[in-house]
Design a protein around this motif. Structure first.
Motif, PDB file in Angstrom:
ATOM      1  N   ARG A  48       0.837  -1.203   0.000  1.00  0.00           N
ATOM      2  CA  ARG A  48       0.000   0.000   0.000  1.00  0.00           C
ATOM      3  C   ARG A  48       0.870   1.250   0.000  1.00  0.00           C
ATOM      4  NH1 ARG A  48      -3.670   2.479   4.930  1.00  0.00           N
ATOM      5  NH2 ARG A  48      -4.960   3.843   3.655  1.00  0.00           N
ATOM      6  N   LEU A  67      -1.995  -0.315  -5.113  1.00  0.00           N
ATOM      7  CA  LEU A  67      -3.084  -0.064  -4.171  1.00  0.00           C
ATOM      8  C   LEU A  67      -4.176  -1.115  -4.273  1.00  0.00           C
ATOM      9  CD1 LEU A  67      -3.270   3.813  -4.593  1.00  0.00           C
ATOM     10  CD2 LEU A  67      -2.461   2.582  -2.572  1.00  0.00           C
ATOM     11  N   ALA A  71      -5.071  -3.705  -1.258  1.00  0.00           N
ATOM     12  CA  ALA A  71      -6.424  -3.746  -0.703  1.00  0.00           C
ATOM     13  C   ALA A  71      -6.972  -5.158  -0.697  1.00  0.00           C
ATOM     14  CB  ALA A  71      -7.340  -2.824  -1.506  1.00  0.00           C
ATOM     15  N   GLU A  75      -8.114  -7.418   2.809  1.00  0.00           N
ATOM     16  CA  GLU A  75      -9.541  -7.669   3.061  1.00  0.00           C
ATOM     17  C   GLU A  75      -9.763  -8.599   4.240  1.00  0.00           C
ATOM     18  OE1 GLU A  75     -12.211  -8.716  -0.061  1.00  0.00           O
ATOM     19  OE2 GLU A  75     -11.277  -7.356  -1.502  1.00  0.00           O
ATOM     20  N   ALA A  82      -8.504  -2.126   4.313  1.00  0.00           N
ATOM     21  CA  ALA A  82      -8.742  -2.526   2.918  1.00  0.00           C
ATOM     22  C   ALA A  82      -9.680  -1.534   2.231  1.00  0.00           C
ATOM     23  CB  ALA A  82      -9.332  -3.934   2.867  1.00  0.00           C
ATOM     24  N   ARG A  83     -10.755  -1.135   2.916  1.00  0.00           N
ATOM     25  CA  ARG A  83     -11.685  -0.160   2.331  1.00  0.00           C
ATOM     26  C   ARG A  83     -10.978   1.172   2.068  1.00  0.00           C
ATOM     27  NH1 ARG A  83     -14.915  -2.556   6.223  1.00  0.00           N
ATOM     28  NH2 ARG A  83     -16.551  -3.867   5.356  1.00  0.00           N
ATOM     29  N   THR A  85      -7.900   1.600   1.450  1.00  0.00           N
ATOM     30  CA  THR A  85      -6.975   1.423   0.331  1.00  0.00           C
ATOM     31  C   THR A  85      -7.727   1.368  -0.995  1.00  0.00           C
ATOM     32  OG1 THR A  85      -5.554   0.176   1.848  1.00  0.00           O
ATOM     33  CG2 THR A  85      -5.011   0.055  -0.489  1.00  0.00           C
ATOM     34  N   TYR A  86      -8.900   0.735  -1.001  1.00  0.00           N
ATOM     35  CA  TYR A  86      -9.724   0.751  -2.213  1.00  0.00           C
ATOM     36  C   TYR A  86     -10.138   2.182  -2.568  1.00  0.00           C
ATOM     37  CZ  TYR A  86     -10.323  -4.320  -2.754  1.00  0.00           C
ATOM     38  OH  TYR A  86     -10.107  -5.658  -2.992  1.00  0.00           O
ATOM     39  N   ALA A 107     -11.459  -2.937  -8.552  1.00  0.00           N
ATOM     40  CA  ALA A 107     -11.557  -2.425  -7.189  1.00  0.00           C
ATOM     41  C   ALA A 107     -13.012  -2.221  -6.785  1.00  0.00           C
ATOM     42  CB  ALA A 107     -10.786  -1.118  -7.056  1.00  0.00           C
ATOM     43  N   VAL A 111     -15.127  -4.045  -3.742  1.00  0.00           N
ATOM     44  CA  VAL A 111     -15.804  -3.297  -2.689  1.00  0.00           C
ATOM     45  C   VAL A 111     -17.240  -3.780  -2.529  1.00  0.00           C
ATOM     46  CG1 VAL A 111     -16.730  -1.022  -2.066  1.00  0.00           C
ATOM     47  CG2 VAL A 111     -14.365  -1.242  -2.871  1.00  0.00           C
TER      48      VAL A 111
END
Length: 211
Positions: A48, A67, A71, A75, A82-83, A85-86, A107, A111
């Motif tokens: 990241r 990224l 992510a 998760e 993770a969110r 990073t998304y 991505a 999500v």
């Protein structure tokens, strides 16, 4: 200290340097961290950080895959990170445009398949959900979700606990939605957060948008 502890400290130092607006120094420290055992979480966070440093160096096309991959790895380890990073990945992909379209969709689809956050979703959870729908299903399908996310942000007076970079992503959405009032509030909050946290890498951009 053990090799693992040295690697962990180097990664923390690299993160601090990146936030302080010193991407070259952050990159050198990150290289040192990657020489030691970091574990799966540390390795994902390092990936990241590679993406964040690439963004700071204006290498957006290089940043997006780092990224998105980070992510995905985070998760099952830290869904909240993770969110976050998304959200960074989608923001970077939007800057890069068509070249990152496939990764941006990947991505967004990830999500939408993630379990919801524990407890009530925060403003930036709502923003990320709305962006994911816009990418997969189009602007019309996402408009009400994004308007709701911006309304929650505005009601919080921009003071949601957030990564220092997040108000910048929200500001771009507010511009897209022609919500000038929320956009200005987010610009001001971005400057405030950057000053509070010594984020010299974020502050000049935030001040430019506020001017």
């Amino acid at each position: 200290p053990s090799p693992g502890e040295r690697a962990r400290r180097a990664l923390e130092a690299a993160d601090a340097k990146q936030l302080a607006g010193a991407p070259q120094a952050a990159s050198a420290l990150l290289s040192a961290a990657l020489e030691g055992p970091l574990g799966e979480r540390g390795s994902a966070l390092a990936e990241r950080l590679r993406g964040q440093i690439a963004l700071d160096l204006r290498r957006v096309r290089e940043a997006v895959p780092f990224l998105v991959e980070a992510a995905g790895r985070l998760e099952s380890i830290e869904p909240g990170v993770a969110r976050a990073t998304y959200l960074e990945a989608i923001g970077a992909a939007q800057i890069n445009g068509h070249d990152s379209g496939e990764l941006m969709r990947r991505a967004a689809e990830a999500v939408r398949t993630m379990p919801p956050p524990s407890g009530p979703p925060g403003a930036f959870d709502l923003l990320l959900a709305g962006l994911a729908v816009r990418i997969t299903d189009g602007y019309a399908a996402a408009a009400s979700l994004l308007k709701h996310a911006l309304r929650v942000l505005h009601e919080e007076d921009g003071h949601a606990q957030a990564d220092v970079r997040w108000p910048g992503f929200a500001r771009a959405v507010a511009l897209d939605m022609f919500d000038d009032e929320t956009c200005h509030a987010l610009c001001a909050r971005s400057v405030e957060l950057a000053r509070e946290r010594g984020a010299l890498g974020v502050l000049p951009v935030a001040l430019n948008y506020l001017a």
